[in-house]
Every structure is written in structure tokens, then in C-alpha cells.
Motif scaffolding. Sequence first.
Motif, mmCIF file in Angstrom:
data_model
loop_
_atom_site.group_PDB
_atom_site.id
_atom_site.type_symbol
_atom_site.label_atom_id
_atom_site.label_comp_id
_atom_site.label_asym_id
_atom_site.label_seq_id
_atom_site.Cartn_x
_atom_site.Cartn_y
_atom_site.Cartn_z
ATOM 1 N N GLU A 184 0.827 -1.215 0.000
ATOM 2 C CA GLU A 184 0.000 0.000 0.000
ATOM 3 C C GLU A 184 0.858 1.261 0.000
ATOM 4 O OE1 GLU A 184 -2.583 2.394 3.265
ATOM 5 O OE2 GLU A 184 -2.974 0.235 3.151
ATOM 6 N N ARG A 185 1.877 1.306 0.854
ATOM 7 C CA ARG A 185 2.691 2.511 0.972
ATOM 8 C C ARG A 185 3.568 2.739 -0.273
ATOM 9 N NH1 ARG A 185 2.564 4.340 6.341
ATOM 10 N NH2 ARG A 185 0.369 4.084 6.904
ATOM 11 N N GLN A 186 3.807 1.678 -1.025
ATOM 12 C CA GLN A 186 4.563 1.803 -2.273
ATOM 13 C C GLN A 186 3.643 2.023 -3.475
ATOM 14 O OE1 GLN A 186 8.132 1.614 -2.838
ATOM 15 N NE2 GLN A 186 8.021 2.164 -0.673
ATOM 16 N N TRP A 187 2.377 2.231 -3.219
ATOM 17 C CA TRP A 187 1.376 2.481 -4.260
ATOM 18 C C TRP A 187 1.251 1.290 -5.215
ATOM 19 C CZ3 TRP A 187 0.059 8.006 -6.076
ATOM 20 C CH2 TRP A 187 0.083 8.895 -4.985
ATOM 21 N N LEU A 188 1.408 0.090 -4.663
ATOM 22 C CA LEU A 188 1.259 -1.116 -5.470
ATOM 23 C C LEU A 188 0.030 -1.918 -5.067
ATOM 24 C CD1 LEU A 188 5.006 -2.156 -5.674
ATOM 25 C CD2 LEU A 188 3.560 -1.405 -7.586
ATOM 26 N N ASP A 189 -0.858 -1.280 -4.292
ATOM 27 C CA ASP A 189 -2.133 -1.922 -3.979
ATOM 28 C C ASP A 189 -3.071 -1.884 -5.181
ATOM 29 O OD1 ASP A 189 -2.069 0.861 -3.624
ATOM 30 O OD2 ASP A 189 -3.821 0.854 -2.303
ATOM 31 N N ARG A 190 -2.861 -0.910 -6.077
ATOM 32 C CA ARG A 190 -3.634 -0.824 -7.325
ATOM 33 C C ARG A 190 -2.653 -0.598 -8.484
ATOM 34 N NH1 ARG A 190 -7.202 3.572 -7.795
ATOM 35 N NH2 ARG A 190 -6.365 4.681 -5.997
ATOM 36 N N PRO A 191 -1.864 -1.610 -8.836
ATOM 37 C CA PRO A 191 -0.856 -1.410 -9.876
ATOM 38 C C PRO A 191 -1.470 -0.963 -11.191
ATOM 39 C CG PRO A 191 -1.126 -3.746 -9.341
ATOM 40 C CD PRO A 191 -1.867 -2.990 -8.310
ATOM 41 N N ARG A 192 -0.865 0.049 -11.781
ATOM 42 C CA ARG A 192 -1.311 0.655 -13.052
ATOM 43 C C ARG A 192 -2.742 1.189 -12.936
ATOM 44 N NH1 ARG A 192 -1.670 -2.625 -17.533
ATOM 45 N NH2 ARG A 192 -1.805 -4.557 -16.340
ATOM 46 N N GLY A 193 -3.182 1.465 -11.719
ATOM 47 C CA GLY A 193 -4.584 1.808 -11.523
ATOM 48 C C GLY A 193 -4.866 3.245 -11.152
ATOM 49 N N ARG A 194 -3.823 4.090 -11.114
ATOM 50 C CA ARG A 194 -4.040 5.482 -10.736
ATOM 51 C C ARG A 194 -3.832 6.408 -11.931
ATOM 52 N NH1 ARG A 194 -2.006 3.045 -5.983
ATOM 53 N NH2 ARG A 194 -3.027 3.770 -4.069
ATOM 54 N N ARG A 195 -4.272 7.650 -11.767
ATOM 55 C CA ARG A 195 -4.131 8.646 -12.826
ATOM 56 C C ARG A 195 -2.987 9.589 -12.484
ATOM 57 N NH1 ARG A 195 -7.135 13.543 -13.233
ATOM 58 N NH2 ARG A 195 -6.893 14.500 -15.277
ATOM 59 N N PRO A 222 -4.234 -7.711 -0.565
ATOM 60 C CA PRO A 222 -3.574 -6.418 -0.394
ATOM 61 C C PRO A 222 -3.399 -5.649 -1.685
ATOM 62 C CG PRO A 222 -1.920 -8.111 -0.552
ATOM 63 C CD PRO A 222 -3.251 -8.804 -0.692
ATOM 64 N N SER A 223 -3.614 -6.333 -2.816
ATOM 65 C CA SER A 223 -3.320 -5.723 -4.105
ATOM 66 C C SER A 223 -4.169 -6.421 -5.154
ATOM 67 C CB SER A 223 -1.831 -5.879 -4.435
ATOM 68 O OG SER A 223 -1.531 -5.401 -5.726
ATOM 69 N N ALA A 224 -4.634 -5.659 -6.146
ATOM 70 C CA ALA A 224 -5.453 -6.234 -7.213
ATOM 71 C C ALA A 224 -4.944 -5.731 -8.555
ATOM 72 C CB ALA A 224 -6.924 -5.857 -7.030
ATOM 73 N N GLY A 225 -4.355 -6.641 -9.324
ATOM 74 C CA GLY A 225 -3.851 -6.261 -10.638
ATOM 75 C C GLY A 225 -2.445 -6.793 -10.861
ATOM 76 N N THR A 226 -1.948 -6.560 -12.066
ATOM 77 C CA THR A 226 -0.651 -7.099 -12.467
ATOM 78 C C THR A 226 0.209 -5.991 -13.044
ATOM 79 O OG1 THR A 226 -1.839 -9.097 -13.132
ATOM 80 C CG2 THR A 226 0.475 -8.939 -13.787
ATOM 81 N N THR A 227 1.481 -6.003 -12.684
ATOM 82 C CA THR A 227 2.426 -5.058 -13.273
ATOM 83 C C THR A 227 3.811 -5.667 -13.264
ATOM 84 O OG1 THR A 227 3.015 -2.713 -13.343
ATOM 85 C CG2 THR A 227 3.122 -3.781 -11.198
#
Length: 424
Positions: free
Chosen positions: A17-28, A286-291
Amino acid sequence: MTAPRVSRRAVAALFLERQWLDRPRGRRLTARSLGDFAAQTCGVQIDSVNVVDRAHQLTLWSRFGEYDRARLERLIYGQRVLFEYLSHVACLVSARDLPLHRAIMDDTPRRFDARHRGWRRRNEALIDAVARAVEERGPLGNADFERPRGKGRGGWWNWKPATHALDYLLKAGSIGVHSRVHFHKRYASMPRVLPGFADTPPLPLEQAMRERMLRSLAAIGAASVDDLRQYWTWPQWKAPAQRAALDALVAEGRVSELRVEGEARPWYARTADLAALSRAGRRRAPSAGTTLLSPFDSFLWHRERVHRLWGYFYRIEIYVPGHKRQHGYYSLPILHDGQLLGRVDLKSHRERGVLEARHVHFERWFAAGEPPPLVSWGRVDPDAAIAGLGDALRSLARHVGVTRVRVARTTPPRYRAVLSRIVD
């Protein structure tokens, strides 16, 4: 007071979460999200290797997906949301953190004198001349200080000492990176790089170093002493002084000691993050998606931490002789739904319009259909994981400006056909 007991699962989930990998490729990507990301992770590492893409471009793609590259350049070198300085190593750091970095800049002469005794005194005239040239004629690059060919020893500049002077002046905050041309740095005076520089007072140095520790803890959630030592690495912080700062923060109640599952030595977290750790431990996923992750991603700044939590061993093999490489020259870890399930040795062939997956190497547990070795949030669906990897490869291909993905080899070999169909 008894130290709280925390599961590996909670530590890993909060780290993602703190590394912004809870939503990989999911932010703007916006000015605000870019500044927030760099501030919260303590920097976005810069590296010159361009086998797939520049390191900072890959790190940002892992969080924001495909973004407008021209806009990113404007945000960094136009709006100055970020600026180039050092935290782990050379990084893009948030301009809002200038008071902290100014404290470190102002302490640079003292550190240089302690580490490079007599260097400043011996090179005072050169340092002043380089600073004056950048002030009067900047932006200038390294090449502007090279001795013209065929000139022998004549002329003022000697390239290597001038480069050392530029490095010193950058670290001391006298000059900054104004822009880059073909990735080559162009220097200008700091007030020109950051217009508010002269009006921004530095934090007191002791406060800045304590803030550095608190920021590192916030960026990784919970940490061992070694994690703290390896995360924000510049300037060097000697172990006794670092330990004294940590002990003081614990005594003040701002940091709490933890007992982490499977770890003999104490770990630490900001006291304000204890509730977040507890919530992270209860998460179903803890995370949803692939990167794919850059080798220089802040998530991997301390690779031993990743190995302790996930059982995932990663080594950058750029400098390993070819016949000794296990996974390839430039392999990128695969992150799927919070699990590190393999790596891809990638290369961009822009002239041919191809992103080549030279070797996709899956972890043995994944290939065997077994549970992950350490932290786990349940069974990993292999079909969903392969589909997610295919989607990530197609996205990265578009982002680096090529039209096709070619899968050359997979381990185990049975995955090559299905992955090739997905990316075709």
C-alpha cells in the motif's frame, strides 16, 4: 510496555500500500498524484539504462499505467513538481520536501571536508569557476566543460575535475538539474531551477535527519534497522547516530517497537501506523492487478527485505557476466495480486516496433501450482495471472512506443504458447 506482535502478512500488505502497489497501473498521473507519490516513497530513482525504458518511467508506469510522457516532462522540468536530488541514490524528489533537502544541502561542505579531506581547498578556484559559468551561462551540461579536442593541456577546463565540481555543487544546492537533452543533464543555478529556493529555509539538520527516518518508516510501513539503513541511503548515516535517532523517537512515542512473525530482532513502525498495520493484516487481498517492476523501483531498494517477506530472491544481473546470468540482462519482477510470481527479461526494439520478452521465468511454486512460500492471501489463479501478465506486457509495449510483443522463451516452456496468444 509489551511490543505489539505483527504478522508478515500485515507487514507485506502495508508495504504494498505505501509503495502504491495496492492498485498497480490503476491510478491517474496528475501534478498532485506525482508529487504525492514521490513524497510518500521518498523519491523515484533515476538510472541511465534504457534497455526497456528509463528507470523512473518504468516505476511511474507500474503505478499509473500509460501516461502522457510529454506531460510528465512538463510536470518535472516545467511546473517543477519534482526536482533531481538524492535520497536512495539519484532520484526525482518532491519539491514540497525542499526544506528537508536544503538541510542536507547546507551540510554538504562539512561532509565533503570530513570524507574528502582537502579536496575543496585544493579545488576552490575550479569550483568557483564552474559555479560562475553555470550561473552566467546556464543551462550547461558536462560537455560544456570538456577540453576541446586537439588543444593539449591548454584552456581552463579539465573534464574530470569539472565533473566532480558539478557533482559537489549539485549536492550542496548551488546548482540543480534544469533539464535533460537526450537524458544528458543541463545544470542551472538553484534559484532558476526552483524559483522559491532562496525563500525556503532549511530544517535544522537534526530535525531533518529525524524526519528522514520517519519518512522512511512511512514509506515501508514497518521496518527492521537494516531496512531503514538500506532505504534512504544518502547521505551516509553512520549506524550509531542512526540508532540514537531511532531510540529517541521510540522514547518520545513517535515510533513503536514491534515483534514480527518469524523475526528474532525487533522491527519498528511509526506509532501513528499501528492501526494501519492492524487493518492491513485483516485484508483478504492487499493488491489487485498485475504489473512489472523496474529493477530500480523503491519497492526493491532493499531486496533482502523482499526476500524475507515473500521468499523472492532478486538480483540485478546487468553487471553479471553473460554466462553466469540466471534470468537475463534486464529482468523485471512480475507482481500479480500482491504476489511476486516470476520475472521477465525484456528488451525494447524500437526500430522494429517490438517489445521482446526474451525469457519469462516463473517461480517454482507458481509453476508447480503450490501456495506461495511465505506471505499468502490464498490460491493464485494461474490463468488470471498469465492473462494479467499478458495485459501488462501489451500496456508496456504501447507505453514505450512499439506495436508488438514477442515471447521468445518461458520457464516452464508450457506457458509460451498461451502467453504468446494473449499478447498477439
